[in-house]
Design an enzyme around this catalytic site. Structure first.
Site, short mmCIF file in Angstrom:
data_model
loop_
_atom_site.label_atom_id
_atom_site.label_comp_id
_atom_site.label_asym_id
_atom_site.label_seq_id
_atom_site.Cartn_x
_atom_site.Cartn_y
_atom_site.Cartn_z
N LYS A 11 9.90 -12.64 8.69
CA LYS A 11 11.13 -12.32 7.94
C LYS A 11 12.04 -11.45 8.79
CE LYS A 11 10.37 -7.79 7.17
NZ LYS A 11 10.98 -6.77 7.91
N ALA A 102 7.34 -8.53 9.98
CA ALA A 102 6.32 -8.70 8.94
C ALA A 102 5.29 -9.77 9.29
CB ALA A 102 6.96 -8.99 7.58
N ASP A 138 5.40 -5.21 2.47
CA ASP A 138 6.10 -6.47 2.75
C ASP A 138 5.32 -7.71 2.30
OD1 ASP A 138 8.38 -5.39 3.82
OD2 ASP A 138 7.67 -5.48 5.90
O1 C5P Z 1 3.06 -0.83 3.38
P1 C5P Z 1 3.01 -0.86 4.87
O2 C5P Z 1 1.62 -0.78 5.42
O3 C5P Z 1 3.79 -1.99 5.46
O4 C5P Z 1 3.78 0.44 5.32
C1 C5P Z 1 3.52 1.07 6.55
C2 C5P Z 1 4.05 2.48 6.48
O5 C5P Z 1 5.48 2.49 6.39
C3 C5P Z 1 3.59 3.29 5.29
O6 C5P Z 1 2.37 3.93 5.54
C4 C5P Z 1 4.71 4.30 5.12
O7 C5P Z 1 4.56 5.36 6.05
C5 C5P Z 1 5.94 3.52 5.54
N1 C5P Z 1 6.65 2.93 4.41
C6 C5P Z 1 7.43 3.76 3.59
N2 C5P Z 1 8.11 3.20 2.54
C7 C5P Z 1 8.04 1.88 2.29
C8 C5P Z 1 7.26 1.03 3.09
C9 C5P Z 1 6.58 1.60 4.16
O8 C5P Z 1 7.51 4.97 3.81
N3 C5P Z 1 8.70 1.39 1.26
#
Ligand code: C5P
Length: 292
Positions: A11, A102, A138
């Site tokens: 994406k 992603a 994501d």
């Molecule tokens: O959810 P994901 O593993 O993709 O997110 C990685 C990191 O990005 C999270 O640990 C967080 O620090 C940050 N993040 C955030 N807010 C979001 C998505 C991700 O702060 N909405």
């Protein structure tokens, strides 16, 4: 059915706005997400040997619980109550890793989607998305695909009018970026400019590619773009080749450019391909996870 092959699409973010910080450290976002034709292939096969085995064409990727695809399989078995059984997962990776596209999230989404079919678990799309959220913010969008507004941490999804046909040039500088570090460095008080999300929605609704391109903006670029000035230089070069707009995707560092003219996109592709191994020419896709 003993095996299934699933295509998992990358994406890009047409817009990415950070609207608040939550108690749990996550951020509230408002993003217009777009699937692209660049994809990985995830092959899932029932086996006689016990346990989950994972392999990929990239030797440096973890093949244990540190890989989101492995975690997704464990999560699927524990959530459905289906006894964990012999399963081999092979991932053919084309989406660059730690790139803001992603790729990993799409693989996690692909495993959930594929296992749901392979084991006839009959989880609804909504249930799959709820499960996916446990793997990463994501993942729900990766399951849905197409063009969508993502709010909350990324889990509140509203499908949008599809992006008009165009050529998307993706270039990943050689650096890799850690999403938690980028969010960690973001100081919301210093964010003075936010994307015009409703302008973007209008651009999509009226299928006006130049309106869409002019509304593209990513708040996280104020962080990653400062650390890697190369990002801005790639954008300028894309514009000089005729891109209608060019910004960074996700937490970066991949830059994409939107081209109306195929010939211009191809000339730019040839220019970047000589300099960056991870250069891809693709198109918007309206597909979520799907099996072949
Ligand atoms: O959810 P994901 O593993 O993709 O997110 C990685 C990191 O990005 C999270 O640990 C967080 O620090 C940050 N993040 C955030 N807010 C979001 C998505 C991700 O702060 N909405």
């Amino acid at each position: 059915m003993d095996q299934i092959i699933v295509k998992t699409h990358a994406k890009i973010n047409l817009t990415l706005d950070v609207v608040g910080k939550r108690e749990d450290g996550y951020h509230d976002l408002c993003m217009v997400m777009q699937s692209v034709s660049l994809h990985d292939r995830v092959m899932l096969k029932k086996t006689k040997e016990e346990g989950i085995s994972l392999s990929t064409n990239l030797p440096y990727l973890p093949i244990n619980r540190n890989n989101i695809a492995y975690k997704a399989a464990e999560l699927f078995f524990s959530a459905t109550g289906i006894p964990s059984q012999g399963l081999s997962i092979h991932m053919e990776k084309h989406i660059p890793v730690a790139a803001g596209l992603a790729g990993g999230s799409s693989n996690g989404a692909g495993v959930l989607f594929g296992l749901n079919r392979l084991f006839d678990a009959a989880l609804s799309p909504q249930e799959l998305r709820q499960l996916g959220l446990k793997l990463g913010a994501d993942v729900p969008f990766s399951l849905l695909g197409g063009t969508a507004l993502a709010e909350g941490v990324g889990e509140i999804l509203t499908p949008l009018a599809p992006m008009p046909n165009c050529h998307l040039l993706l270039v990943k500088p050689r650096c890799s970026v850690s999403t938690p570090k980028v969010f960690g460095k973001l100081n919301l008080k210093e964010v003075h400019y936010h994307p015009d999300t409703s302008g973007m929605l209008q651009g999509l609704e009226s299928k006006d590619l130049s309106e869409i391109a002019h509304r593209m903006y990513n708040v996280l670029e104020t962080v990653t773009g400062k650390d890697y000035p190369e990002i801005g230089r790639i954008e300028e070069k894309m514009l000089s080749y005729g891109a209608l707009g060019s910004i960074m995707s996700g937490s970066g560092p991949t830059v994409f450019g939107v081209f109306q003219q195929k010939s211009q996109a191809e000339s730019a592709f040839r220019h970047f391909r000589r300099r960056y191994r991870d250069t891809f020419l693709c198109t918007p896709s309206n597909l979520g996870i799907h099996s072949k």
